[in-house]
Write an enzyme that holds these catalytic residues in place. Structure first.
Site, short mmCIF file in Angstrom:
data_model
loop_
_atom_site.label_atom_id
_atom_site.label_comp_id
_atom_site.label_asym_id
_atom_site.label_seq_id
_atom_site.Cartn_x
_atom_site.Cartn_y
_atom_site.Cartn_z
N TYR A 190 -9.07 2.96 10.10
CA TYR A 190 -8.23 2.05 9.30
C TYR A 190 -9.23 1.11 8.18
CZ TYR A 190 -5.43 -2.00 8.35
OH TYR A 190 -4.55 -2.99 7.82
N LYS A 222 -9.18 1.11 4.37
CA LYS A 222 -9.06 -0.15 3.44
C LYS A 222 -10.17 -0.81 2.70
CE LYS A 222 -4.79 -1.02 5.01
NZ LYS A 222 -3.43 -0.95 3.83
#
Length: 264
Positions: free
Chosen positions: A169, A173
């Site tokens: 994650y 990002k």
């Protein structure tokens, strides 16, 4: 007030959370059309109803969309142009979470290949596919309908953090933010601005997925508050996105704006 009146916008992940809040605000401020791509057809039906209540003049175009499929994304954007003839702005909000706090140190050893691929396919590949298709459409449209155009990609506070967990994650990002900064330099000569928004801890339906061991929403929020993070609303993030989509934010491009909690 951000100037988005009479313009056409595309929003991925627009059926709930930050995406839905962005759609609502664009409708309130007079957007001509909102083209929403999301996996949840049921949520899109509810969103369409709420948008019509906010502004009956705003046209709503909903498409079941998997952003991890380049062919689906390309078709979606082509359909927008064939239906409305232009694309003035886009907010790419679609993303998936990764649960934290469930693994033993070293957590890296439990970061399996399939999870890594799944997160990247949505959070980074999806950003590439959507941004590329939108730039192509904006480039072609701007030759006949010149004016300010804007793309906002939604990353996360995780793009600025260095956490010993949720590697897929956070890395996806951070990649989203870096990619968008590079695209911004590439397309600004065409009159297209690209920026990133990195929300902090935001009260959305996705938030509990980051803390799967928590039993209630209140427990999730308390976990973050103990770590020094405040909790914001989706509307707080939407205001920044809509500002970047509007002509009021010219000549801002290539930024990564943190909204809400920053790293303590």
């Amino acid at each position: 007030m951000a100037s988005v009146s009479s313009k056409i916008f595309a929003i991925t992940g627009g059926a709930s959370g930050i995406g839905a809040a962005t759609c609502h605000l664009l409708a309130r401020r007079g957007a001509a059309a909102l083209c929403i791509g999301d996996l949840s057809n049921e949520n899109m039906k509810q969103l369409e109803k709420s948008i019509r209540e906010i502004n009956p003049e705003t046209k709503v175009h909903c498409t079941v969309l998997d952003v991890s499929s380049s062919s689906e994304v390309d078709k979606w954007v082509k359909d927008i142009i064939s239906t409305f003839g232009d694309l003035h702005g886009a907010a790419n909000v679609a993303g998936i979470a990764q649960g934290a706090g469930m693994r033993q140190i070293p957590t890296l050893l439990e970061e399996d290949d399939e999870q890594w691929k799944k997160v990247f396919q949505v959070n980074l590949d999806g950003i590439l596919y959507a941004t590329r298709a939108q730039v192509r459409a904006m480039k072609d449209s701007s030759s006949t309908s010149p004016g300010d155009r804007s793309i906002v990609n939604v990353a996360s506070i995780a793009s600025m953090a260095h956490m010993p967990d949720v590697f897929a994650y956070g890395t996806s990002k951070a990649g989203c933010a870096y990619f968008t900064t590079c695209v911004a330099q590439d397309v600004i000569p065409l009159g297209i601005r690209a920026n990133t928004v990195s929300p902090g801890i935001t009260r959305t339906p996705m938030l509990p997925r980051f803390v799967p061991n928590a039993k209630t929403q209140e427990e999730v929020e308390e976990t973050y508050k103990k770590e020094g993070f405040s909790v914001i609303e989706a509307d707080d993030v939407a205001r920044t996105i809509v500002w970047l989509l509007s002509e009021d934010s010219r000549p801002v491009f290539g930024t990564n704006i943190n909204v809400g909690a920053c790293m303590p």
